[in-house]
Design an enzyme around this catalytic site. Structure first.
Site, short mmCIF file in Angstrom:
data_model
loop_
_atom_site.label_atom_id
_atom_site.label_comp_id
_atom_site.label_asym_id
_atom_site.label_seq_id
_atom_site.Cartn_x
_atom_site.Cartn_y
_atom_site.Cartn_z
N HIS A 264 0.77 -1.04 0.02
CA HIS A 264 -0.03 -0.02 -0.06
C HIS A 264 0.84 1.20 -0.13
O HIS A 264 0.53 2.21 -0.84
CB HIS A 264 -1.03 -0.02 1.45
CG HIS A 264 -1.78 1.28 1.33
ND1 HIS A 264 -3.07 1.16 1.00
CD2 HIS A 264 -1.63 2.52 1.82
CE1 HIS A 264 -3.64 2.32 1.23
NE2 HIS A 264 -2.79 3.00 1.74
N GLU A 265 1.81 1.28 0.90
CA GLU A 265 2.52 2.56 1.05
C GLU A 265 3.62 2.47 0.00
O GLU A 265 3.78 3.67 -0.67
CB GLU A 265 3.44 2.56 2.32
CG GLU A 265 2.62 2.58 3.62
CD GLU A 265 1.54 3.46 3.73
OE1 GLU A 265 1.53 4.52 3.25
OE2 GLU A 265 0.41 3.30 4.37
#
Ligand code: ZN
Length: 510
Positions: A264-265
Site C-alpha cells: 500500500h505505502e
C-alpha cells in the site's frame, strides 16, 4: 520565461523546503525519536509550520500572481507554468484566508488532542476525548467559515483534500456505491466464510521484510530514492522527489499486515517517485489529491497484490521465505487474503466492506459539522451504525469511535472520503491501463510490472498536481469518475470466490 516567474519559483522553493523539513522531523518523531524528544519536537514543528505559513502567504506572492495574470492567460492550459500558477494561486488564496492565529491554535490543540488520544484509546475512554473533540469541531467550523459561500460547511474541508469535490457530490456518489455494494455484501454473507487461520503464524521479521522488499522492488519502488523503516501506523512521506520513504509494522500474529501495508505505502511512493523531476521544489511536486493518492496505494495493494495472477508468481517465493506456508495450498492462501466479513476495524477491513466503514465516518463528519449530531453522542451513534450496517456489537469504544487517529490529530471534515474515492478510481484506472496494454495480466503473472507502472507514470504520476483529480481521470480513462469499473471488478473477483452471482438487473446496466 517571464522574469517574475523566476522570482516566484525561488520563493516557492523556500516554502517547499520548509514543508519538507517539517516532514523529516515528523518522520523521525514516528520512527526513531526517543520519547524524551517530544516536547522540543513539538516546538520545532510549530516554528516550521509558522515559517511555512508566512512564506506561503507572503505579500510578494500575491503581487507577483497579479502581475502574472496576463502571462498565465497566454500559456497553454496544460503547460507546466500554467499548472504551477493555477496551483500556487489556489494555495495562496486558501492560505491567506485563514488567520495565522487560527492556524497556530489549531496546531497546538491538535497535538494536545493527539497526545490525549494515545492514552484514551487503549483505555477505551471516549468521555475523556469529548471536550477535546468538541474543540476540534469548533476549530474545524471556524476554519471552514473562512471560506464563505459554501453549500455545506463541510465543503471547504473536503475541497482542501479533494479539490473540486463537495459534500453533495460525494454524498450522491456514495449513495450509488452503497446501493450497488449492499447486494454483494449480503450475497457473500450467506456463503460459508473463508478459512484464514493460515495467516496467523509467527514469521520472523527479517523474512517478512525480505519478501515485501522483493515485491516492491519489482513494482519499481526505487531504493536509491527511498527506504523502508518501522513505525506504529504505517505511512509514506517524502523530503524531496529524491527521498520518498515508507514505513511498516511487523506483526508476529499475522503475516499479511506488514506485507499489504508495505504494498500500500509503496503504491503511494511510486506516485511521488514518478513525478516529473523538473517539478522538484515547486507546488506541482506532490500527488494531486487524497483520492488520487489513495487510488495508487489501493491499486498496488489490492488490484495487483491480492490478485490470483500475482500470487501465481509470488507464492512459491513466499513459501521459500516462510516455511510455514509450504503445506498451505495456493488456493487456501488466496482465499484467506481475500476473505470478506463484517468487522469493527476499518484498516483491517476487506476490499468489499471497507467502503461501508468510510461511509459511516463521512456521514458522521457531515452530521457533526452540520449540527445534527453532538460530540457526546458520537460513540453511541457509532455503536448503533455498526449494529445496523454489520450486525456487530462494539464491545469497547477503543474499537469504535476512538479507533482512527484522524479526528484526534487534525480536523473533522474531509479526511475520510478520499479512501473510497481512491478505491473507485483505482479500478477505473486499472481498467483503462488494461485497455491500452492487454498484456498487463500476463506480465503480472511473471512478476513483471513495467507496462502497468509505465502507463500509470505517463497518465497519473508524472503530472504531480498539475491536473486536478477529475482532469486526471478524464484524460487517463476517457470519461468522468464512475463506480461501474469498481463494481465490475468486485463482482468479477468475489463472484467466483464466493460462488455468488450479480443480480441480472444490476449487471444489465453495466
Ligand atoms: Zn493510503
Amino acid at each position: 520565461m517571464h522574469p517574475r516567474m523566476t522570482e516566484l519559483k525561488a520563493r516557492l522553493r523556500d516554502t517547499y523546503d520548509l514543508d519538507m523539513t517539517a516532514s523529516l522531523l515528523q518522520w523521525d518523531q514516528t520512527t526513531y525519536m526517543p520519547p524524551g524528544g517530544a516536547e522540543a519536537r513539538g516546538r520545532q514543528l510549530a516554528l516550521l509550520g509558522r515559517l511555512a505559513h508566512e512564506s506561503r502567504t507572503h505579500a510578494d506572492i500575491g503581487r507577483w500572481l497579479e502581475e502574472l495574470r496576463e502571462h498565465e492567460r497566454e500559456l497553454p492550459y496544460d503547460s507546466d507554468d500554467a499548472g504551477l500558477l493555477r496551483v500556487t494561486r489556489r494555495s495562496f488564496e486558501r492560505a491567506t484566508r485563514v488567520p495565522l492565529d487560527l492556524v497556530s491554535e489549531f496546531q497546538h490543540h491538535a497535538s494536545a488532542s493527539y497526545q490525549a488520544w494515545t492514552e484514551a484509546r487503549p483505555a477505551g475512554d471516549f468521555a475523556r476525548m469529548v471536550p477535546m473533540l468538541e474543540r476540534t469541531l469548533d476549530l474545524s467550523r471556524r476554519w471552514a467559515q473562512c471560506f464563505p459561500g459554501y453549500e455545506s460547511i463541510a465543503d471547504p474541508l473536503i475541497d482542501a483534500q479533494d479539490f473540486g469535490m463537495k459534500a453533495s457530490t460525494v454524498r450522491t456518489l456514495f449513495a450509488d456505491l452503497r446501493a450497488a455494494l449492499v447486494p454483494l455484501v449480503r450475497a457473500i454473507g450467506d456463503r460459508p466464510r473463508h478459512e484464514t487461520s493460515c495467516l496467523r503464524q509467527a514469521v520472523p521479521e527479517v523474512a517478512q521484510q525480505r519478501f515485501a522488499v522483493d515485491v516492491i522492488r519489482r513494482f519499481g519502488y526505487d531504493f536509491e530514492r527511498g527506504r523502508l523503516d518501522r513505525t506504529h501506523h504505517p505511512f509514506m512521506t517524502k523530503f524531496s522527489l529524491g527521498d520518498v520513504r515508507i514505513t511498516t509494522k511487523y506483526r508476529l500474529d499475522d503475516v499479511s499486515f506488514a506485507l499489504f501495508s508495505t504494498l500500500h505505502e509503496a503504491g503511494h511512493a511510486l506516485y511521488e517517485q514518478g513525478i516529473a523531476a523538473e517539478y522538484e521544489g515547486t507546488p506541482l511536486a506532490h500527488g494531486t489529491s487524497a483520492g488520487v493518492h489513495e487510488s495508487q496505494s489501493r491499486l498496488w495493494e489490492n488490484l495487483v497484490g491480492r490478485s490470483r495472477g500475482f500470487w501465481g508468481f509470488f507464492y512459491p517465493r513466499l513459501q521459500a521465505e516462510m516455511p510455514g506456508f509450504r503445506d498451505v495450498p495456493l488456493d487456501t492462501f488466496y482465499r484467506a487474503i481475500n476473505s470478506v466479513q463484517p468487522s469493527l476495524i476499518r484498516i483491517e477491513a476487506d476490499e468489499v466492506t471497507y467502503n461501508l466503514h468510510v461511509m459511516l465516518r463521512f456521514d458522521f463528519e457531515l452530521d457533526l459539522l452540520e449540527g445534527r449530531l453532538a460530540v457526546r453522542d458520537l460513540a453511541e451513534a457509532w455503536r448503533a451504525r455498526i449494529r445496523s450496517d454489520f450486525g456487530l456489537e462494539v464491545p469497547n469504544d477503543r474499537d469504535g469511535a476512538l479507533q482512527d487517529v484522524h479526528w484526534f490529530g487534525a480536523n473533522i471534515g474531509g479526511v475520510f472520503q478520499g479512501y473510497t474515492l481512491g478505491n473507485i478510481m483505482s479500478a477505473q484506472l486499472f481498467e483503462a491501463a488494461g485497455r491500452h496494454h492487454p498484456g498487463i495480466p500476463d506480465e503480472m503473472g511473471q512478476g513483471e510490472f513495467g507496462q502497468l507502472r509505465g502507463w500509470l507514470r505517463e497518465n497519473v504520476h508524472r503530472h504531480g498536481s498539475k491536473f486536478t483529480a477529475s482532469e486526471i481521470i478524464e484524460r487517463a480513462t476517457g470519461g468522468p469518475l464512475s463506480i461501474e469499473p469498481y463494481m465490475r471488478y468486485l463482482w468479477g473477483k468475489y463472484g467466483p470466490l464466493y460462488g455468488v452471482r450479480e443480480p441480472e438487473a444490476a449487471s444489465a446496466t453495466r
